[in-house]
Design a protein around this motif. Structure first.
Motif, PDB file in Angstrom:
ATOM      1  N   GLY A  93       0.802  -1.223   0.000  1.00 43.74           N
ATOM      2  CA  GLY A  93       0.000   0.000   0.000  1.00 43.74           C
ATOM      3  C   GLY A  93       0.831   1.267   0.000  1.00 43.74           C
ATOM      4  O   GLY A  93       2.061   1.243  -0.025  1.00 43.74           O
ATOM      5  N   LYS A  94       0.098   2.379   0.017  1.00 43.49           N
ATOM      6  CA  LYS A  94       0.734   3.700  -0.024  1.00 43.49           C
ATOM      7  C   LYS A  94       0.730   4.327   1.363  1.00 43.49           C
ATOM      8  O   LYS A  94      -0.248   4.200   2.089  1.00 43.49           O
ATOM      9  CB  LYS A  94      -0.054   4.617  -0.968  1.00 43.49           C
ATOM     10  N   PRO A  95       1.812   5.025   1.713  1.00 39.58           N
ATOM     11  CA  PRO A  95       1.835   5.691   3.020  1.00 39.58           C
ATOM     12  C   PRO A  95       0.845   6.853   3.059  1.00 39.58           C
ATOM     13  O   PRO A  95       0.687   7.576   2.076  1.00 39.58           O
ATOM     14  CB  PRO A  95       3.274   6.201   3.125  1.00 39.58           C
ATOM     15  N   LYS A  96       0.156   6.998   4.187  1.00 42.55           N
ATOM     16  CA  LYS A  96      -0.739   8.148   4.387  1.00 42.55           C
ATOM     17  C   LYS A  96       0.057   9.167   5.197  1.00 42.55           C
ATOM     18  O   LYS A  96       0.395   8.919   6.351  1.00 42.55           O
ATOM     19  CB  LYS A  96      -2.002   7.728   5.140  1.00 42.55           C
ATOM     20  N   ILE A  97       0.367  10.307   4.568  1.00 52.16           N
ATOM     21  CA  ILE A  97       1.187  11.339   5.197  1.00 52.16           C
ATOM     22  C   ILE A  97       0.295  12.490   5.649  1.00 52.16           C
ATOM     23  O   ILE A  97      -0.537  12.969   4.878  1.00 52.16           O
ATOM     24  CB  ILE A  97       2.252  11.870   4.212  1.00 52.16           C
ATOM     25  N   GLN A  98       0.480  12.903   6.903  1.00 51.50           N
ATOM     26  CA  GLN A  98      -0.275  14.042   7.410  1.00 51.50           C
ATOM     27  C   GLN A  98       0.671  14.999   8.132  1.00 51.50           C
ATOM     28  O   GLN A  98       1.377  14.600   9.051  1.00 51.50           O
ATOM     29  CB  GLN A  98      -1.383  13.574   8.357  1.00 51.50           C
ATOM     30  N   ILE A  99       0.674  16.251   7.687  1.00 51.45           N
ATOM     31  CA  ILE A  99       1.509  17.269   8.335  1.00 51.45           C
ATOM     32  C   ILE A  99       0.891  17.581   9.697  1.00 51.45           C
ATOM     33  O   ILE A  99      -0.296  17.885   9.785  1.00 51.45           O
ATOM     34  CB  ILE A  99       1.588  18.570   7.486  1.00 51.45           C
ATOM     35  N   GLN A 100       1.692  17.511  10.746  1.00 57.84           N
ATOM     36  CA  GLN A 100       1.213  17.780  12.104  1.00 57.84           C
ATOM     37  C   GLN A 100       1.539  19.202  12.550  1.00 57.84           C
ATOM     38  O   GLN A 100       0.776  19.814  13.282  1.00 57.84           O
ATOM     39  CB  GLN A 100       1.837  16.789  13.097  1.00 57.84           C
ATOM     40  N   ASN A 101       2.709  19.696  12.129  1.00 53.95           N
ATOM     41  CA  ASN A 101       3.151  21.005  12.606  1.00 53.95           C
ATOM     42  C   ASN A 101       4.232  21.549  11.687  1.00 53.95           C
ATOM     43  O   ASN A 101       5.117  20.809  11.268  1.00 53.95           O
ATOM     44  CB  ASN A 101       3.697  20.879  14.029  1.00 53.95           C
ATOM     45  N   ILE A 102       4.128  22.832  11.405  1.00 55.85           N
ATOM     46  CA  ILE A 102       5.190  23.520  10.664  1.00 55.85           C
ATOM     47  C   ILE A 102       5.671  24.657  11.548  1.00 55.85           C
ATOM     48  O   ILE A 102       4.872  25.443  12.053  1.00 55.85           O
ATOM     49  CB  ILE A 102       4.690  24.062   9.306  1.00 55.85           C
ATOM     50  N   VAL A 103       6.982  24.718  11.751  1.00 55.57           N
ATOM     51  CA  VAL A 103       7.581  25.795  12.525  1.00 55.57           C
ATOM     52  C   VAL A 103       8.389  26.647  11.556  1.00 55.57           C
ATOM     53  O   VAL A 103       9.171  26.129  10.762  1.00 55.57           O
ATOM     54  CB  VAL A 103       8.507  25.249  13.639  1.00 55.57           C
ATOM     55  N   ALA A 104       8.167  27.960  11.626  1.00 56.03           N
ATOM     56  CA  ALA A 104       8.875  28.870  10.734  1.00 56.03           C
ATOM     57  C   ALA A 104       9.380  30.068  11.527  1.00 56.03           C
ATOM     58  O   ALA A 104       8.814  30.420  12.562  1.00 56.03           O
ATOM     59  CB  ALA A 104       7.951  29.347   9.624  1.00 56.03           C
ATOM     60  N   SER A 105      10.441  30.678  11.017  1.00 53.37           N
ATOM     61  CA  SER A 105      10.907  31.933  11.600  1.00 53.37           C
ATOM     62  C   SER A 105      10.616  33.012  10.572  1.00 53.37           C
ATOM     63  O   SER A 105      10.548  32.751   9.372  1.00 53.37           O
ATOM     64  CB  SER A 105      12.397  31.867  11.926  1.00 53.37           C
ATOM     65  N   ALA A 106      10.413  34.228  11.064  1.00 55.49           N
ATOM     66  CA  ALA A 106      10.136  35.339  10.159  1.00 55.49           C
ATOM     67  C   ALA A 106      10.766  36.600  10.714  1.00 55.49           C
ATOM     68  O   ALA A 106      11.056  36.695  11.905  1.00 55.49           O
ATOM     69  CB  ALA A 106       8.628  35.521  10.007  1.00 55.49           C
ATOM     70  N   ASN A 107      10.974  37.542   9.824  1.00 56.84           N
ATOM     71  CA  ASN A 107      11.484  38.852  10.226  1.00 56.84           C
ATOM     72  C   ASN A 107      10.574  39.889   9.587  1.00 56.84           C
ATOM     73  O   ASN A 107      10.424  39.918   8.365  1.00 56.84           O
ATOM     74  CB  ASN A 107      12.931  39.022   9.771  1.00 56.84           C
ATOM     75  N   LEU A 108       9.944  40.713  10.420  1.00 58.40           N
ATOM     76  CA  LEU A 108       9.007  41.713   9.926  1.00 58.40           C
ATOM     77  C   LEU A 108       9.715  42.911   9.306  1.00 58.40           C
ATOM     78  O   LEU A 108       9.086  43.750   8.679  1.00 58.40           O
ATOM     79  CB  LEU A 108       8.078  42.169  11.055  1.00 58.40           C
ATOM     80  N   ALA A 158       1.123  25.595  12.151  1.00 54.02           N
ATOM     81  CA  ALA A 158       0.567  25.539  10.798  1.00 54.02           C
ATOM     82  C   ALA A 158       0.543  24.096  10.297  1.00 54.02           C
ATOM     83  O   ALA A 158       1.393  23.289  10.668  1.00 54.02           O
ATOM     84  CB  ALA A 158       1.389  26.417   9.852  1.00 54.02           C
ATOM     85  N   LYS A 159      -0.443  23.793   9.469  1.00 54.47           N
ATOM     86  CA  LYS A 159      -0.551  22.455   8.883  1.00 54.47           C
ATOM     87  C   LYS A 159      -0.147  22.464   7.409  1.00 54.47           C
ATOM     88  O   LYS A 159       0.009  21.416   6.792  1.00 54.47           O
ATOM     89  CB  LYS A 159      -1.990  21.923   8.988  1.00 54.47           C
ATOM     90  N   ARG A 160      -0.043  23.654   6.834  1.00 48.46           N
ATOM     91  CA  ARG A 160       0.396  23.806   5.443  1.00 48.46           C
ATOM     92  C   ARG A 160       1.323  25.013   5.375  1.00 48.46           C
ATOM     93  O   ARG A 160       1.117  25.994   6.086  1.00 48.46           O
ATOM     94  CB  ARG A 160      -0.809  24.038   4.508  1.00 48.46           C
ATOM     95  N   GLU A 161       2.317  24.955   4.490  1.00 52.15           N
ATOM     96  CA  GLU A 161       3.270  26.060   4.340  1.00 52.15           C
ATOM     97  C   GLU A 161       2.545  27.364   4.041  1.00 52.15           C
ATOM     98  O   GLU A 161       2.907  28.423   4.561  1.00 52.15           O
ATOM     99  CB  GLU A 161       4.256  25.763   3.214  1.00 52.15           C
ATOM    100  N   GLU A 162       1.524  27.295   3.221  1.00 53.83           N
ATOM    101  CA  GLU A 162       0.744  28.467   2.821  1.00 53.83           C
ATOM    102  C   GLU A 162       0.190  29.203   4.049  1.00 53.83           C
ATOM    103  O   GLU A 162       0.147  30.433   4.073  1.00 53.83           O
ATOM    104  CB  GLU A 162      -0.398  27.974   1.916  1.00 53.83           C
ATOM    105  N   GLU A 163      -0.209  28.450   5.084  1.00 57.63           N
ATOM    106  CA  GLU A 163      -0.747  29.064   6.307  1.00 57.63           C
ATOM    107  C   GLU A 163       0.284  29.951   7.002  1.00 57.63           C
ATOM    108  O   GLU A 163      -0.060  30.967   7.595  1.00 57.63           O
ATOM    109  CB  GLU A 163      -1.237  27.986   7.285  1.00 57.63           C
ATOM    110  N   VAL A 164       1.550  29.566   6.931  1.00 58.64           N
ATOM    111  CA  VAL A 164       2.624  30.352   7.544  1.00 58.64           C
ATOM    112  C   VAL A 164       2.677  31.724   6.885  1.00 58.64           C
ATOM    113  O   VAL A 164       2.688  32.753   7.565  1.00 58.64           O
ATOM    114  CB  VAL A 164       4.000  29.644   7.407  1.00 58.64           C
ATOM    115  N   TYR A 165       2.693  31.734   5.550  1.00 62.12           N
ATOM    116  CA  TYR A 165       2.787  32.995   4.809  1.00 62.12           C
ATOM    117  C   TYR A 165       1.550  33.868   5.042  1.00 62.12           C
ATOM    118  O   TYR A 165       1.670  35.086   5.213  1.00 62.12           O
ATOM    119  CB  TYR A 165       3.006  32.725   3.311  1.00 62.12           C
TER     120      TYR A 165
END
Length: 184
Positions: A93-108, A158-165
């Motif tokens: 079978g195929k692996p079921k992948i689920q993003i649990q957490n994305i940690v990002a740093s930012a500079n305003l 965040a669960k998706r990279e887009e959410e971070v932005y």
């Protein structure tokens, strides 16, 4: 004022294979994996490209950490499964992948008046004697932002990279509207 810059630091994902996995067989056929069942029930599988560490459990569950993008998580999981199969470990079978957490740093790109922000923003916690950052819980997207007076920031949850932005641009716009940003 500059546009905020964002860097994804870590993507954590859970993977479900829906099958039993023989960790001893992996240890015998793949060098450089760490498995000490007396210390921890999972096997640690490290990759250099993409640079990740994946915990593999006999239940068929896996946790991949250290990736710098969602794409890297998928690449790491695919690489591990391909290697396991090439060593005779049966993966169905195929692996079921689920993003649990994305940690990002930012500079305003500018300083933030945290004392004033505490009064003007909702869902904030700021106790400078305990921690130098303001903790801001954003509802949409559902993330937690750690804001520092330097304009540096950490985004987590965040669960998706887009959410971070979205979150970084949203808080930047809000702080600007409230007059809480200043040149450093």
């Amino acid at each position: 004022m500059r546009k905020p810059s964002v860097r994804i630091e870590n993507v954590v994902a859970s993977v479900v294979l829906d099958q039993y996995i023989d960790l001893e067989a992996i240890t015998r056929s793949i060098p450089n994996v760490d498995y000490n069942p007396d210390q921890f029930p999972g096997l640690v599988y490290r990759l250099n490209r993409p640079k990740t560490a994946t915990l593999i459990f006999s239940s068929g569950k896996m946790v991949c950490t250290g990736a710098k993008s969602e794409k890297d998580v998928k690449r790491a999981v695919k690489k591990i499964i391909t290697t396991l199969r090439s060593k005779g470990i049966v993966i169905v079978g195929k692996p079921k992948i689920q993003i649990q957490n994305i940690v990002a740093s930012a500079n305003l790109g500018s300083g933030v008046n945290l004392e004033k922000a505490t009064l003007l923003l909702e869902n904030v916690m700021y106790e400078p004697e305990q921690f130098p950052g303001l903790i801001y819980r954003m509802n949409d997207p559902k993330v937690v932002l750690l804001l520092f007076s330097s304009g540096k920031m950490v985004c987590t949850g965040a669960k998706r990279e887009e959410e971070v932005y979205i979150a970084v641009n949203k808080i930047h716009k809000r702080l600007k509207e409230l007059g809480l940003l200043y040149e450093t």
